[in-house]
Design a protein around this motif. Structure first.
Motif, PDB file in Angstrom:
ATOM      1  N   GLU A   1       4.277   0.632   2.577  1.00  0.00           N
ATOM      2  CA  GLU A   1       5.637   0.471   2.053  1.00  0.00           C
ATOM      3  C   GLU A   1       6.135   1.653   1.241  1.00  0.00           C
ATOM      4  N   PHE A   2       5.180   2.394   0.615  1.00  0.00           N
ATOM      5  CA  PHE A   2       5.611   3.417  -0.337  1.00  0.00           C
ATOM      6  C   PHE A   2       5.017   4.784  -0.023  1.00  0.00           C
ATOM      7  N   LEU A   3       5.755   5.796  -0.433  1.00  0.00           N
ATOM      8  CA  LEU A   3       5.280   7.174  -0.315  1.00  0.00           C
ATOM      9  C   LEU A   3       5.258   7.800  -1.717  1.00  0.00           C
TER      10      LEU A   3
ATOM     11  N   LYS B   1      -4.610   2.457   8.630  1.00  0.00           N
ATOM     12  CA  LYS B   1      -4.526   1.005   8.806  1.00  0.00           C
ATOM     13  C   LYS B   1      -4.594   0.344   7.435  1.00  0.00           C
ATOM     14  N   PRO B   2      -3.463  -0.156   6.975  1.00  0.00           N
ATOM     15  CA  PRO B   2      -3.470  -0.788   5.656  1.00  0.00           C
ATOM     16  C   PRO B   2      -4.436  -1.976   5.624  1.00  0.00           C
ATOM     17  N   LYS B   3      -5.105  -2.147   4.487  1.00  0.00           N
ATOM     18  CA  LYS B   3      -6.057  -3.263   4.337  1.00  0.00           C
ATOM     19  C   LYS B   3      -5.352  -4.597   4.479  1.00  0.00           C
TER      20      LYS B   3
ATOM     21  N   GLU C   1       0.831  -1.205   0.000  1.00  0.00           N
ATOM     22  CA  GLU C   1       0.000   0.000   0.000  1.00  0.00           C
ATOM     23  C   GLU C   1       0.864   1.254   0.000  1.00  0.00           C
ATOM     24  N   VAL C   2       0.243   2.332  -0.444  1.00  0.00           N
ATOM     25  CA  VAL C   2       0.989   3.571  -0.686  1.00  0.00           C
ATOM     26  C   VAL C   2       0.275   4.731  -0.017  1.00  0.00           C
ATOM     27  N   ILE C   3       1.040   5.644   0.608  1.00  0.00           N
ATOM     28  CA  ILE C   3       0.419   6.883   1.088  1.00  0.00           C
ATOM     29  C   ILE C   3       0.984   8.063   0.299  1.00  0.00           C
TER      30      ILE C   3
END
Ligand SMILES: Nc1ncnc2c1ncn2[C@@H]1O[C@H](COP(=O)(O)OP(=O)(O)OP(=O)(O)O)[C@@H](O)[C@H]1O
Ligand SMILES: O=c1[nH]c(=O)c2[nH+]cn([C@@H]3O[C@H](COP(=O)(O)O)[C@@H](O)[C@H]3O)c2[nH]1
Ligand SMILES: NC(=O)CC[C@H](N)C(=O)O
Ligand SMILES: [Mg+2]
Length: 526
Positions: free
Chosen positions: A332-334, A324-326, A226-228
């Protein structure tokens, strides 16, 4: 063939521009891209063995140095082993001559401005449709003779070696600058080099880029990670966010920080057009109190910028922890909306330039957060990003929004930033932009905004004396925001805006219009 996770130059034919520090170097890249050839600029010190891709051709740019000086930069000789066409422009040509016999020195007279190109060898593919055109010169050094193995292919009045070519290899040198618009047929010449000589495919289009980039992101991120990303509602972060959404859907988490110094209704608007409109998974964080508390009593522009930059990072990191990642795994990523001009600035062969003001956004997170960076726009210029945004279906008005700085209205309220002051500046700005839109001027202006000045002035309203603050309006035209000129509004337009602001915004008694260019002023007032 599925594109790999490698960089864009592995997928598109690429012309490598080696930068010797000319103020025009990035324009070479721009011009090539304008006819759909991907070009990338790297510093002239680039080691060829470190390239992970092979260019279709190489251009050596101009530069401020003299090739014969002791500290002059020189190209990695391995560039000649690539066996691809090479063209040197100005310093680049002098470099080719220096490496092949050292016949370069100071000219008797410097040459800045127009010259007429006189082509000697019409069979040379470089000159198809460019003979006798006006070309732009900017040099003080010149070739004192032909380098070994070369012939002269064009002259001008002041430059007997205006263009040279190798007798047997595809190596060219030109004294003038085809990348500047003053060289009337310069773009054709660059195309001749890239297409006819380097045989580069003209397939660099935003349509092709979208597919390549979505594939690249999917492969990079994999099936579950997942990425923010920080989004502001500005053009760059919106386009980057939409691209992420297309690539990985809800595994992308966008965070918008309401720092209390955004435009009027901005947080609600962004929630609506990014969240509901574009279906992006977005959290809006209300941190207005935190920002405004830290800004209390601060009047120094650089201090304001630093406080805002640091608080941004702090809030963003804290909120990222709350996501909260699914997958149940860690994020892991920005995502960052870095553009090509930022990249150019960081690789440019120019040495440190003076800091005029610290530009602050949500940068500098990486080390603390151990996140891997994704920068899908790092190859693109702003107008390419806008084109990409249109193709991704982002509404036209959003794609063409004026840029808005990270520190926002805090650097448009001069002096101390308080809730009350922000409210005044915001309202005035809103009226001003509304009138600009009504007058059909929004897209003719590169950026417009209102500033609140920390001075009071006497007025008279309804027979009452008033003693209130001053709003300064700014509107500029520019292509790159490095230099800018003020926008020449009709007087009636200014009259209307001034009257509306004084009538509708409590606390304002006077309106002025800023008629300073950049330089000597900057775009923002702080
Ligand atoms: N209020 C905010 N909330 C979250 N992120 C922000 C905010 N303001 C700025 N940023 C981050 O800082 C980055 C750089 O800001 P910048 O203004 O250069 O780009 P932009 O806002 O995306 O586009 P534009 O140039 O159109 O304003 C943004 O892309 C975004 O990631
Ligand atoms: O994202 C940003 N963060 C900042 O801190 C910042 N400061 C200035 N600007 C924008 O940059 C352009 C040039 O502004 P200046 O002439 O004032 O330096 C103009 O477009 C300014 O709005 C910023 N953008
Ligand atoms: N524009 C340039 O590349 C200039 C090259 C070199 N410094 C000269 O003056 O001739
Ligand atoms: Mg912005």
């Amino acid at each position: 063939m599925a594109p790999t996770v490698e960089e864009v130059p592995s997928v598109f034919d690429t012309i490598l521009v080696l930068d010797f520090g000319s103020q025009y170097s990035h324009l070479i890249t721009r011009r090539l891209r304008e006819f759909n050839i991907y070009a990338e600029m790297l510093p002239c010190t680039q080691k060829i063995k470190d390239l992970t891709w092979k260019p279709k051709g190489v251009i050596l740019s101009g530069g401020p140095y003299s090739v014969y000086a002791a500290d002059a930069p020189h190209v990695d000789p391995a560039v000649f082993d690539l066996n691809v066409p090479i063209m040197g422009i100005c310093y680049g040509m002098q470099e080719l001559a220096w490496l092949n016999g050292k016949k370069v020195g100071r000219g008797e007279k410097r040459e800045y401005g127009p010259a007429t190109l006189n082509v000697l060898d019409q069979s040379c593919p470089l000159f198809e449709n460019v003979d006798h055109s006006i070309v732009w010169m900017s040099h003080g050094d010149k070739l004192h003779g032909l380098p070994a193995g070369f012939k002269t292919i064009a002259t001008s009045d002041n430059s007997p070696f205006c263009a040279i070519a190798h007798e047997s290899k595809e190596i060219y040198g030109i004294q003038f600058h085809p990348e500047v618009t003053h060289s009337k047929k310069g773009k054709i010449l660059l195309r001749n080099f890239a297409v006819s000589i380097c045989k580069a495919a003209q397939n660099w289009t935003m349509e092709n880029f979208i597919d390549t980039e979505i594939n690249r992101i999917r492969q990079l991120v994999g099936p579950t990670a997942e990425v923010i990303g920080a989004v502001s509602g500005g053009v760059d972060s919106t386009v980057a966010a939409k691209l992420m959404k297309e690539a990985i859907g809800d595994r992308f988490h966008a965070i918008m920080v309401d720092n209390g110094v955004l435009r009027l209704n901005e947080a609600e608007n962004v929630k609506q057009f990014l969240g509901e409109g574009l279906g992006i998974n977005l959290s809006v964080i209300d941190a207005a109190d935190e920002f405004l508390t830290k800004l209390k009593g601060v009047t120094d522009p650089e201090k304001k910028r630093k406080i805002i930059g640091n608080t941004f990072i702090h809030v963003f990191e804290r909120e990222a922890e709350n996501i909260k990642p699914k997958s149940g795994e860690e994020i892991e990523f920005l995502l960052q909306g870095t553009l090509y001009p930022d990249v150019i600035e960081s690789i440019s062969f120019k040495g440190p330039s003076q800091t005029i003001k610290t530009h602050h956004n949500v940068g500098g997170l990486l080390e603390n957060m151990k996140l891997k960076l994704i920068e899908p726009l790092r190859e693109l210029f702003k107008d390419e990003v806008r084109h990409l945004g249109e193709l991704l279906g982002i509404p036209h008005d959003l794609v063409w929004r004026h840029p808005f700085p990270g520190p926002g209205i805090a650097i448009r309220v001069l002096g101390e930033v308080t809730r009350e002051q922000v409210a005044i500046a915001r309202k005035a700005d809103h009226i001003y932009i509304e009138e600009i839109r009504k007058a059909g001027l929004y897209n003719k202006i590169s950026q417009a905004f209102a500033c609140l000045l920390p001075v009071k002035s006497v007025g008279v309203m309804g027979d009452q004396r008033t003693y209130e603050q001053v709003i300064a309006l700014r509107a500029i035209e520019t292509t790159d925001f490095m230099t800018a000129d003020w926008f020449p509004f009709e007087h009636d337009f200014l009259k209307k805006v001034a009257s509306r602001i004084v009538n509708e915004v409590d606390g304002v008694a006077r309106v002025t219009y800023d008629i300073t260019s950049k330089p000597p002023a900057t775009v923002e007032w702080e």
